[in-house]
Every structure is written in C-alpha cells, then in structure tokens.
Design a protein around this motif. Structure first.
Motif, PDB file in Angstrom:
ATOM      1  N   GLU A   1       0.830  -1.204   0.000  1.00  0.00           N
ATOM      2  CA  GLU A   1       0.000   0.000   0.000  1.00  0.00           C
ATOM      3  C   GLU A   1       0.863   1.253   0.000  1.00  0.00           C
ATOM      4  N   ARG A   2       1.925   1.264   0.824  1.00  0.00           N
ATOM      5  CA  ARG A   2       2.840   2.406   0.840  1.00  0.00           C
ATOM      6  C   ARG A   2       3.572   2.519  -0.491  1.00  0.00           C
ATOM      7  N   ALA A   3       4.042   1.383  -1.013  1.00  0.00           N
ATOM      8  CA  ALA A   3       4.836   1.397  -2.241  1.00  0.00           C
ATOM      9  C   ALA A   3       4.042   1.915  -3.433  1.00  0.00           C
ATOM     10  N   LEU A   4       2.736   1.676  -3.460  1.00  0.00           N
ATOM     11  CA  LEU A   4       1.903   2.053  -4.603  1.00  0.00           C
ATOM     12  C   LEU A   4       1.239   3.417  -4.433  1.00  0.00           C
ATOM     13  N   SER A   5       1.434   4.055  -3.285  1.00  0.00           N
ATOM     14  CA  SER A   5       0.810   5.349  -3.019  1.00  0.00           C
ATOM     15  C   SER A   5       1.827   6.477  -3.202  1.00  0.00           C
ATOM     16  N   GLU A   6       1.350   7.703  -2.938  1.00  0.00           N
ATOM     17  CA  GLU A   6       2.239   8.861  -3.008  1.00  0.00           C
ATOM     18  C   GLU A   6       3.007   9.066  -1.702  1.00  0.00           C
ATOM     19  N   TRP A   7       2.855   8.140  -0.777  1.00  0.00           N
ATOM     20  CA  TRP A   7       3.589   8.221   0.496  1.00  0.00           C
ATOM     21  C   TRP A   7       5.087   8.290   0.217  1.00  0.00           C
ATOM     22  N   PRO A   8       5.899   9.048   0.976  1.00  0.00           N
ATOM     23  CA  PRO A   8       5.466   9.881   2.104  1.00  0.00           C
ATOM     24  C   PRO A   8       5.160  11.321   1.684  1.00  0.00           C
ATOM     25  N   GLN A   9       4.079  11.846   2.180  1.00  0.00           N
ATOM     26  CA  GLN A   9       3.741  13.249   2.015  1.00  0.00           C
ATOM     27  C   GLN A   9       3.417  13.825   3.388  1.00  0.00           C
ATOM     28  N   TYR A  10       3.666  15.119   3.538  1.00  0.00           N
ATOM     29  CA  TYR A  10       3.504  15.729   4.854  1.00  0.00           C
ATOM     30  C   TYR A  10       2.582  16.945   4.762  1.00  0.00           C
ATOM     31  N   ASP A  11       1.768  17.100   5.737  1.00  0.00           N
ATOM     32  CA  ASP A  11       0.786  18.171   5.799  1.00  0.00           C
ATOM     33  C   ASP A  11       1.474  19.467   6.227  1.00  0.00           C
ATOM     34  N   ASP A  12       1.542  20.438   5.300  1.00  0.00           N
ATOM     35  CA  ASP A  12       2.210  21.697   5.610  1.00  0.00           C
ATOM     36  C   ASP A  12       1.566  22.439   6.768  1.00  0.00           C
ATOM     37  N   SER A  13       0.300  22.189   7.002  1.00  0.00           N
ATOM     38  CA  SER A  13      -0.395  22.913   8.065  1.00  0.00           C
ATOM     39  C   SER A  13       0.130  22.557   9.449  1.00  0.00           C
ATOM     40  N   SER A  14       0.883  21.452   9.555  1.00  0.00           N
ATOM     41  CA  SER A  14       1.387  21.038  10.868  1.00  0.00           C
ATOM     42  C   SER A  14       2.814  21.509  11.118  1.00  0.00           C
ATOM     43  N   VAL A  15       3.351  22.347  10.233  1.00  0.00           N
ATOM     44  CA  VAL A  15       4.731  22.786  10.378  1.00  0.00           C
ATOM     45  C   VAL A  15       4.958  23.505  11.698  1.00  0.00           C
ATOM     46  N   GLU A  16       4.067  24.403  12.078  1.00  0.00           N
ATOM     47  CA  GLU A  16       4.271  25.157  13.312  1.00  0.00           C
ATOM     48  C   GLU A  16       4.304  24.234  14.527  1.00  0.00           C
ATOM     49  N   ALA A  17       3.386  23.267  14.551  1.00  0.00           N
ATOM     50  CA  ALA A  17       3.362  22.327  15.675  1.00  0.00           C
ATOM     51  C   ALA A  17       4.649  21.509  15.721  1.00  0.00           C
ATOM     52  N   ARG A  18       5.106  21.078  14.560  1.00  0.00           N
ATOM     53  CA  ARG A  18       6.339  20.282  14.519  1.00  0.00           C
ATOM     54  C   ARG A  18       7.531  21.133  14.934  1.00  0.00           C
ATOM     55  N   THR A  19       7.532  22.401  14.502  1.00  0.00           N
ATOM     56  CA  THR A  19       8.642  23.284  14.853  1.00  0.00           C
ATOM     57  C   THR A  19       8.741  23.474  16.357  1.00  0.00           C
ATOM     58  N   LEU A  20       7.614  23.763  16.987  1.00  0.00           N
ATOM     59  CA  LEU A  20       7.597  23.969  18.427  1.00  0.00           C
ATOM     60  C   LEU A  20       8.050  22.712  19.160  1.00  0.00           C
ATOM     61  N   ALA A  21       7.539  21.566  18.738  1.00  0.00           N
ATOM     62  CA  ALA A  21       7.916  20.308  19.386  1.00  0.00           C
ATOM     63  C   ALA A  21       9.402  20.023  19.184  1.00  0.00           C
ATOM     64  N   ALA A  22       9.906  20.310  17.985  1.00  0.00           N
ATOM     65  CA  ALA A  22      11.319  20.072  17.718  1.00  0.00           C
ATOM     66  C   ALA A  22      12.205  20.936  18.601  1.00  0.00           C
ATOM     67  N   ALA A  23      11.822  22.191  18.784  1.00  0.00           N
ATOM     68  CA  ALA A  23      12.615  23.085  19.612  1.00  0.00           C
ATOM     69  C   ALA A  23      12.607  22.646  21.072  1.00  0.00           C
ATOM     70  N   HIS A  24      11.445  22.248  21.568  1.00  0.00           N
ATOM     71  CA  HIS A  24      11.357  21.764  22.941  1.00  0.00           C
ATOM     72  C   HIS A  24      12.181  20.488  23.113  1.00  0.00           C
ATOM     73  N   SER A  25      12.149  19.626  22.093  1.00  0.00           N
ATOM     74  CA  SER A  25      12.921  18.389  22.158  1.00  0.00           C
ATOM     75  C   SER A  25      14.411  18.702  22.174  1.00  0.00           C
ATOM     76  N   LEU A  26      14.834  19.643  21.330  1.00  0.00           N
ATOM     77  CA  LEU A  26      16.241  20.025  21.308  1.00  0.00           C
ATOM     78  C   LEU A  26      16.655  20.617  22.642  1.00  0.00           C
ATOM     79  N   LYS A  27      15.752  21.406  23.263  1.00  0.00           N
ATOM     80  CA  LYS A  27      16.041  21.961  24.590  1.00  0.00           C
ATOM     81  C   LYS A  27      16.351  20.840  25.578  1.00  0.00           C
ATOM     82  N   GLN A  28      15.513  19.806  25.616  1.00  0.00           N
ATOM     83  CA  GLN A  28      15.716  18.719  26.570  1.00  0.00           C
ATOM     84  C   GLN A  28      17.001  17.959  26.269  1.00  0.00           C
ATOM     85  N   ILE A  29      17.266  17.755  24.980  1.00  0.00           N
ATOM     86  CA  ILE A  29      18.490  17.074  24.588  1.00  0.00           C
ATOM     87  C   ILE A  29      19.706  17.822  25.127  1.00  0.00           C
TER      88      ILE A  29
END
Length: 576
Positions: free
Chosen positions: A491-519
């Motif tokens: 199913e993955r091989a025959l689909s357009e996967w992987p694609q990412y929802d641009d609308s979640s960029v801000e959420a991912r950015t915030l989480a990434a920064a918090h994760s880097l802080k803890q690291i």
C-alpha cells in the motif's frame, strides 16, 4: 582478486572505480585473525531475557577494550563518537597508567567527534586520562575532536576503533557510554576483535583525520577551553579542539607509520572500507565505503541479512510524527541494490531498532529515527519498482510476501519493550550476504555524512561462526511477521507516500525546539548559540517562548555542572 569471492570482487571493483587513489588509506584488501567470538553486548546469553536489571552484565566490554591497549609497545589509536564515560573512562585511565608503569614510550592518539549542540570537551577527557600520570611519563598523549559543517550534512567522526601497534584491533559499533551499554535495559551492539595486518588499516584511517586537524591554524585552538574553537575549514563552519600531555611534547599529533616486519596472523580474507565525509584536504569526496556496501548487497544471489539502527532518514526526534530533517533523504542507492536483489528472488531479512528507543540508564535517547518496519519496507519496494519496471505489480507483491521480512529487535520474543515501558534499542551495523561475507563496522545504512570505518569478512567459515554467535539467536527472538505486513508494504509502495501536511509545520517546529532543549539540557556540554543556529539552518523557526527557553539553558546547565562536577553520558544524538 583471485582469492576473493564474487561478493568481495564486486565490493573491491566498486571502490576501485569510485576512489582508486584511496586504496591503502580509506579502503584495502587485507587479512587477520578473529579473536574469540564476536563482541556483542549484552552477550548472546541474554537473548530471550525479558529484562536486564543489573549493572554488571557487560562490564567485560570496557575491560576487553583496555586489555588490547595495554599490549602497546609503541602506538595506540582510539577513535569514537564522543566522550567516554563511567567505567569506560575509568578503564582507559587504568590502561594508560599500566602503560606508563612499563616505561615504554607509547604514542597515544584519541580522536572524537563533535556532535552539533553537544561538543566533546577534550580538556575534561584529558584530565581524567592523565590523573595518575606524572609529567615525566614516557607516554605521549593527544586528544582531539573535530566537526566540519553545521547542517544535516555536517561531518564528525563516527568510527569506533582501537588499534595497537599495527597488530591488534577492536572495531565496530560500540560507543564508550556507560549508561547506554552497561546499566539496565541497555542498547544492543556488535564489534569484533582481531589480530594481524588488518590493524594497520585502522591506524592509517585515523591518520587522515589527524592530518585534517594538522592543516588548521593551531594558534586558534585553545588547550583549556571547555568548548571547541569555532573556525572555518574548506569554507564550512568548523569546531575543533586539541589537547596534549605532557605539555612539553609537540602541539600536533604525529602520523602513524607502519613498522616493518609485522607478522601476518590468520587466514581470514578481509576488506577494510571507510569514508571521510567533509573531512578532506583539497580533494574530491573520499567515501568509497558507500560504493563498497552498495556493491556488496547488489551482488547477492541467495540472501541479504541486515541488522541496523534504522534505514529511514534522520528525523525530528519527537514521537507523535515522523518528519525528515531538511536536507535528509532515504538511502536510494542502497535500496536499489537491496530491491534489485529482491526482484531476483533473493531473501531479504532486516532487523531494526524500535523507534525512539531509550536505554534504561539515560533520561533520553533516540535509537531509531521514528520509521516503522512498514515504512522501511514501503520505501524499499517503491524504489525497487521504480528501478525494475519490468517486474509487474502482482509479481512484486508475491516477492514481498515470500522473500521480504522486516522486524523490530526484541530481547525476548514476548515483547518489543522492556518492563519499564521503554522500547528495546539496536545500535548494530551488520550486513550478511549469501552466508559467505559479512560486514561489521560503524556505518549506518541511513544517510549521514560522517567519518565511518568497518570490515567485510569475505570468508564463509568466519561468516558461519558469526551467524551462529549473533544472527541466528537474535533473529529467533526478534522476528515477528506482524511487524511488517506485506499488504501494508505494498500500500505504501503504490501510493504517493510519504507526504507531509504543511499545516502542521508550526506544531512540529515547536515540538522540535522543545525536544532540542531537553536534549541539550541533559548533555554533557552544550553550546546554546550553536543549537539555535542549527535550528535556523534546518529551516525551523523558533518562536519567542522557545527562544527564551533556549536562552535559559546555558545558565541552567552551568549550575547543574557545578553541582555534579562533571557532565553525564551523552543522552541523545541524531547520528549514533
């Protein structure tokens, strides 16, 4: 190449085509004798064990490393990812003291990487190593660290080598981190000890990295700085630090030269192969191991077996979404080699770390980039279908069902998790082809532009012993068909996967920064400015709240170090 198998011949031919001038420096055809069984921690006796609660299960590991060092008559090379800690550091100090007591004039070079945001403090390392040594010791010790670049393609050392006198060597995947390897619920890893001419190649590989450091302006390198000096190498931002003992010896470490008359021990046919990433001196990229490993897998006629941390690209280290770091890619060439073999009916068995695995001895780690077995299988088959359009979809589906098996590592077949809920982690870098040849080294199959080194044993007898000692008991506990269902892969091989929802960029950015802080807060040493710059170079905007958190990290970390007196184990790095 008459004495090599078809696998060895394909590997060597690919590296000769890629970098013929690097034979004898970055790759070579050699020989040696394997000492005992493969070094795997925990030992093979712990396969099938549901939990590992004691802190003595693998104490023999650092001791084995140091037993090799104390044999030295004239030269020791040590390369590793970052600062040794705990029992590893203690054993190294004892080994150096034991060498001093012999009175032998041994040269010791220890070369480490500088992970972005978590640089190695070689001054602190040297203080621990020389603690019991007088200024008039006959030993000459250099400790250095280096990184070139500040992006997803930055280069630092990732090889793990202990080479002695061109005659003894231990190499593979093991870092020297107490909490990751020696305490409860540890990460699993594989290295190998040898004797013979193969050890010479380990020294020569280290020479180039020291030569890069020697090409820099030593006046910029402060011996007693807690953080590496910022400079420029080949036009790229660079972190470098160097320390020596005693102070009376020359500033730069010398180059290793082979001793005439080293005995050839053993008959195992071995191919050494490595890569230097961006650590180059006015030349084209010197990464022949990339071509060598690709050719090794492409030559398969019956089977490919792989044990790796992950095969997907480096990703933002957060658990609720898997997003590749900007500039990172799937290992297309490796997947073309593996996928081409799959299309020929070759059995492909892959074992990977559970996503975001954390050993029991650390607060936070990331042994697994976040990709599932079905993610890896889907991309592998997608690349295979694009590269082999003559194979119909129905036939590919049949091949996946009958020949492709991908599973998560388990300590016991009952669970992917330790009793405390953390996932079981894998750090091995192993490839076995046709039960004839196998690779053990430091190089991951996911793409990372680091300095790597490893060995291909082109020897069916030695490969059979390795499979009996490591692969067979591991696969017996690890494989679970439910980890990677053929219909999900297709199913993955025959689909357009992987694609990412641009609308979640801000959420991912915030989480990434918090994760880097803890690291960074948990790391042994940290450069806040560099951490911020790294986020910006990756394209992650950091809002004012997260900037404030990052600004507070330095003060918090300084206070924490004053209380503890020493930084702890590296808790997480994007490339281990």
């Amino acid at each position: 190449m008459a004495d090599l198998s078809y696998i060895g011949e394909a590997t060597v031919e690919a590296m000769r085509k890629d970098r013929p001038d690097m034979q004898g420096t970055c790759w070579n055809i050699t020989s040696g004798k394997v000492v005992g069984e493969v070094m795997q921690t925990p030992s093979k006796d712990f396969w099938g064990v549901e939990k590992i609660a004691n802190n003595t299960h693998s104490d023999w590991g650092p001791k084995q490393m140091c037993d090799i060092i104390v044999r030295a008559e004239r030269w020791v090379d040590i390369t590793s990812l970052s600062t040794p800690t705990g029992k590893f550091l203690g054993c190294l100090g004892k080994a150096f003291k034991q060498l001093h007591d012999t009175g032998r004039p041994v040269t010791i070079r220890a070369f480490f990487g500088n992970i972005i945001g978590n640089p190695t403090n070689v001054y602190e390392v040297m203080n621990a190593l020389k603690k019991e040594l007088p200024e008039d010791t006959a030993l000459k010790i250099w400790v250095g660290s280096l990184r070139v670049g500040l992006s997803a393609q930055a280069t630092w050392n990732h090889s793990k080598i202990i080479a002695v006198d061109g005659q003894y060597i231990l190499q593979g995947g093991h870092n020297m981190w107490d909490a990751h390897y020696l305490q409860k619920n540890p990460v699993r890893d594989v290295s190998v000890e040898l004797e013979g001419p193969v050890a010479h190649d380990g020294h020569i590989f280290a020479n180039w990295m020291w030569q890069v450091m020697s090409s820099m302006d030593v006046s910029l390198i402060l011996d007693d700085s807690s953080l590496p000096t910022m400079t420029v190498c080949e036009g790229q931002p660079t972190r470098v630090q160097l320390n020596r003992f005693p102070d009376s010896i020359e500033r730069q470490a010398p180059q290793y030269e082979a001793k005439v008359g080293v005995a050839a021990v053993g008959v195992a046919k071995i191919i050494s192969l490595g890569r230097y990433g961006n650590l180059q001196i006015g030349s084209a990229p010197a990464n022949p191991s990339d071509a060598g490993l690709e050719a090794m897998m492409a030559s398969a006629r019956k089977s490919i077996r792989i044990s790796q941390q992950d095969l997907g690209p480096l990703a933002v280290p957060i658990k609720f979404v898997t997003v590749p770091l900007p500039g990172t890619v799937w290992p297309t060439k490796y997947f073309q080699a593996i996928g081409g073999a799959l299309c020929r009916g070759v059995d492909v068995h892959i074992m990977v770390s559970n996503p975001h695995s954390v050993p029991g001895g650390v607060k936070m780690a990331n042994y697994g980039n976040g990709w599932t077995c079905e993610d890896v299988g889907g991309m592998l088959v997608k690349v295979a279908m694009e590269s082999n359009p003559q194979v119909p979809v129905e036939e590919m589906s049949r091949l996946v069902s009958s020949h492709l098996k991908i599973s998560y590592i388990r300590s016991s077949s009952k669970s992917r998790d330790w009793p405390d809920g953390e996932h079981v982690g894998n750090h091995s870098k192993v490839i076995i082809v046709d039960e004839i040849a196998h690779y053990i080294g430091s190089q991951n199959l996911y793409i990372a532009n680091l300095c790597e080194w490893g060995l291909i044993f082109d020897d069916a007898d030695q490969t059979a012993k390795f499979m009996d000692s490591y692969w067979n008991p591991m696969w017996q506990q690890t494989f679970n068909a439910k980890d990677c269902l053929a219909n999900e892969v297709m199913e993955r091989a025959l689909s357009e996967w992987p694609q990412y929802d641009d609308s979640s960029v801000e959420a991912r950015t915030l989480a990434a920064a918090h994760s880097l802080k803890q690291i960074c807060l948990d790391a042994g040493s940290v450069d806040i400015k560099e951490a911020k710059e790294y986020l910006e170079r990756l394209g992650y905007g950091v809002d004012m709240e997260v900037k404030g958190l990052l600004d507070a990290m330095e003060e918090f970390h300084d206070l924490d170090k004053k209380k503890s007196g020493h930084g702890g184990d590296p808790c997480c790095c994007a490339v281990q």
